[in-house]
Write a protein that holds these residues in place. Structure first.
Motif, PDB file in Angstrom:
ATOM      1  N   VAL A 134      -2.856  -5.559  -8.174  1.00 29.61           N
ATOM      2  CA  VAL A 134      -3.610  -6.033  -9.328  1.00 29.61           C
ATOM      3  C   VAL A 134      -4.565  -4.946  -9.798  1.00 29.61           C
ATOM      4  O   VAL A 134      -4.969  -4.081  -9.022  1.00 29.61           O
ATOM      5  N   ALA A 135      -4.896  -5.009 -11.069  1.00 27.76           N
ATOM      6  CA  ALA A 135      -5.920  -4.136 -11.640  1.00 27.76           C
ATOM      7  C   ALA A 135      -6.794  -4.989 -12.539  1.00 27.76           C
ATOM      8  O   ALA A 135      -6.317  -5.916 -13.198  1.00 27.76           O
ATOM      9  N   THR A 136      -8.081  -4.682 -12.533  1.00 27.19           N
ATOM     10  CA  THR A 136      -9.025  -5.423 -13.358  1.00 27.19           C
ATOM     11  C   THR A 136      -9.624  -4.505 -14.413  1.00 27.19           C
ATOM     12  O   THR A 136      -9.595  -3.285 -14.293  1.00 27.19           O
ATOM     13  N   SER A 137     -10.129  -5.133 -15.435  1.00 27.94           N
ATOM     14  CA  SER A 137     -10.852  -4.432 -16.484  1.00 27.94           C
ATOM     15  C   SER A 137     -12.064  -5.275 -16.834  1.00 27.94           C
ATOM     16  O   SER A 137     -11.923  -6.463 -17.169  1.00 27.94           O
TER      17      SER A 137
ATOM     18  N   ASP B 299      -1.384 -17.082  -8.856  1.00 32.73           N
ATOM     19  CA  ASP B 299      -2.306 -17.349  -7.758  1.00 32.73           C
ATOM     20  C   ASP B 299      -2.605 -16.002  -7.116  1.00 32.73           C
ATOM     21  O   ASP B 299      -1.745 -15.431  -6.447  1.00 32.73           O
ATOM     22  N   VAL B 300      -3.799 -15.472  -7.349  1.00 34.10           N
ATOM     23  CA  VAL B 300      -4.157 -14.120  -6.885  1.00 34.10           C
ATOM     24  C   VAL B 300      -5.263 -14.226  -5.857  1.00 34.10           C
ATOM     25  O   VAL B 300      -6.287 -14.875  -6.091  1.00 34.10           O
ATOM     26  N   GLY B 301      -5.047 -13.558  -4.716  1.00 38.07           N
ATOM     27  CA  GLY B 301      -6.048 -13.512  -3.657  1.00 38.07           C
ATOM     28  C   GLY B 301      -6.237 -12.093  -3.196  1.00 38.07           C
ATOM     29  O   GLY B 301      -5.300 -11.298  -3.195  1.00 38.07           O
ATOM     30  N   VAL B 302      -7.425 -11.770  -2.798  1.00 35.61           N
ATOM     31  CA  VAL B 302      -7.756 -10.420  -2.359  1.00 35.61           C
ATOM     32  C   VAL B 302      -7.300 -10.244  -0.912  1.00 35.61           C
ATOM     33  O   VAL B 302      -7.485 -11.123  -0.087  1.00 35.61           O
ATOM     34  N   LEU B 303      -6.701  -9.102  -0.626  1.00 34.00           N
ATOM     35  CA  LEU B 303      -6.351  -8.750   0.746  1.00 34.00           C
ATOM     36  C   LEU B 303      -7.544  -8.131   1.433  1.00 34.00           C
ATOM     37  O   LEU B 303      -8.244  -7.310   0.852  1.00 34.00           O
TER      38      LEU B 303
ATOM     39  N   SER C 149       0.821  -1.198   0.000  1.00 33.97           N
ATOM     40  CA  SER C 149       0.000   0.000   0.000  1.00 33.97           C
ATOM     41  C   SER C 149       0.866   1.263   0.000  1.00 33.97           C
ATOM     42  O   SER C 149       0.459   2.287  -0.530  1.00 33.97           O
ATOM     43  N   ALA C 150       2.062   1.192   0.581  1.00 28.54           N
ATOM     44  CA  ALA C 150       2.964   2.357   0.573  1.00 28.54           C
ATOM     45  C   ALA C 150       3.419   2.666  -0.852  1.00 28.54           C
ATOM     46  O   ALA C 150       3.492   3.837  -1.254  1.00 28.54           O
ATOM     47  N   TYR C 151       3.701   1.620  -1.628  1.00 30.88           N
ATOM     48  CA  TYR C 151       4.089   1.799  -3.035  1.00 30.88           C
ATOM     49  C   TYR C 151       2.952   2.478  -3.793  1.00 30.88           C
ATOM     50  O   TYR C 151       3.161   3.451  -4.513  1.00 30.88           O
ATOM     51  N   LEU C 152       1.768   1.964  -3.622  1.00 30.50           N
ATOM     52  CA  LEU C 152       0.600   2.504  -4.307  1.00 30.50           C
ATOM     53  C   LEU C 152       0.348   3.954  -3.907  1.00 30.50           C
ATOM     54  O   LEU C 152       0.098   4.807  -4.767  1.00 30.50           O
ATOM     55  N   ALA C 153       0.453   4.261  -2.631  1.00 30.22           N
ATOM     56  CA  ALA C 153       0.242   5.635  -2.159  1.00 30.22           C
ATOM     57  C   ALA C 153       1.295   6.583  -2.727  1.00 30.22           C
ATOM     58  O   ALA C 153       0.982   7.714  -3.119  1.00 30.22           O
ATOM     59  N   ALA C 154       2.534   6.133  -2.801  1.00 31.93           N
ATOM     60  CA  ALA C 154       3.606   6.981  -3.344  1.00 31.93           C
ATOM     61  C   ALA C 154       3.373   7.280  -4.822  1.00 31.93           C
ATOM     62  O   ALA C 154       3.531   8.424  -5.268  1.00 31.93           O
ATOM     63  N   VAL C 155       2.970   6.274  -5.577  1.00 32.95           N
ATOM     64  CA  VAL C 155       2.728   6.490  -7.013  1.00 32.95           C
ATOM     65  C   VAL C 155       1.500   7.370  -7.201  1.00 32.95           C
ATOM     66  O   VAL C 155       1.544   8.346  -7.968  1.00 32.95           O
TER      67      VAL C 155
ATOM     68  N   ALA D 182      -5.115  -2.292  -6.854  1.00 30.73           N
ATOM     69  CA  ALA D 182      -5.413  -2.591  -5.457  1.00 30.73           C
ATOM     70  C   ALA D 182      -4.399  -3.610  -4.941  1.00 30.73           C
ATOM     71  O   ALA D 182      -3.939  -4.470  -5.697  1.00 30.73           O
ATOM     72  N   PRO D 183      -4.055  -3.536  -3.667  1.00 29.55           N
ATOM     73  CA  PRO D 183      -3.166  -4.549  -3.091  1.00 29.55           C
ATOM     74  C   PRO D 183      -3.835  -5.925  -3.136  1.00 29.55           C
ATOM     75  O   PRO D 183      -5.050  -6.044  -2.985  1.00 29.55           O
ATOM     76  N   ALA D 184      -3.021  -6.951  -3.344  1.00 34.90           N
ATOM     77  CA  ALA D 184      -3.519  -8.325  -3.387  1.00 34.90           C
ATOM     78  C   ALA D 184      -2.374  -9.271  -3.070  1.00 34.90           C
ATOM     79  O   ALA D 184      -1.206  -8.889  -3.160  1.00 34.90           O
ATOM     80  N   LEU D 185      -2.709 -10.479  -2.695  1.00 34.64           N
ATOM     81  CA  LEU D 185      -1.698 -11.518  -2.584  1.00 34.64           C
ATOM     82  C   LEU D 185      -1.496 -12.105  -3.971  1.00 34.64           C
ATOM     83  O   LEU D 185      -2.454 -12.581  -4.592  1.00 34.64           O
TER      84      LEU D 185
END
Length: 113
Positions: free
Chosen positions: A72-75, A108-112, A1-7, A61-64
């Motif tokens: 991850v990002a969805t469309s 293997d993607v999981g939602v946080l 989340s820190a990476y995402l907030a910085a960007v 959004a952050p994800a495992l």
């Protein structure tokens, strides 16, 4: 989340503190719309690329991802892009940006929560 907030906040200096000085960014050819995968090395170069992708960061959004925190990002309800991150203590040492459908399907993607 820190990476995402910085960007998202366009905080280049903060982003640099999150990246290992010799960080490697590898992006599928589909991400860069090139014939070959893109490889970028070094915190400044990777942070510069990340700042150019702020539009993608808005919908990420952050994800495992493969058991590690990534993004991850969805469309249209489908996984469109994943950032698979490798860490060494508190810094990011590698970022794999995955967009090619066959590579996304192998993750293997999981939602946080």
């Amino acid at each position: 989340s820190a990476y995402l907030a910085a960007v998202r906040g366009q905080d280049f200096d903060r982003l640099l503190t999150l990246l290992h000085p010799d960080v490697l960014l590898r992006a599928d050819a589909l991400v860069g719309r090139t014939a070959r995968p893109v490889h970028v090395r070094g915190a400044t170069a990777v942070a510069t690329r990340a700042m150019a992708a702020v539009a993608r960061a808005v919908v990420a959004a952050p994800a495992l991802v493969n058991g590690t925190v990534g993004l991850v990002a969805t469309s249209r309800g489908q996984l469109a892009i994943a950032l698979v991150m490798t860490y060494d203590h508190a810094t990011i040492t590698r970022i794999d940006v995955v967009a090619e459908p066959q590579h996304l399907a192998a993750l293997d993607v999981g939602v946080l929560a």
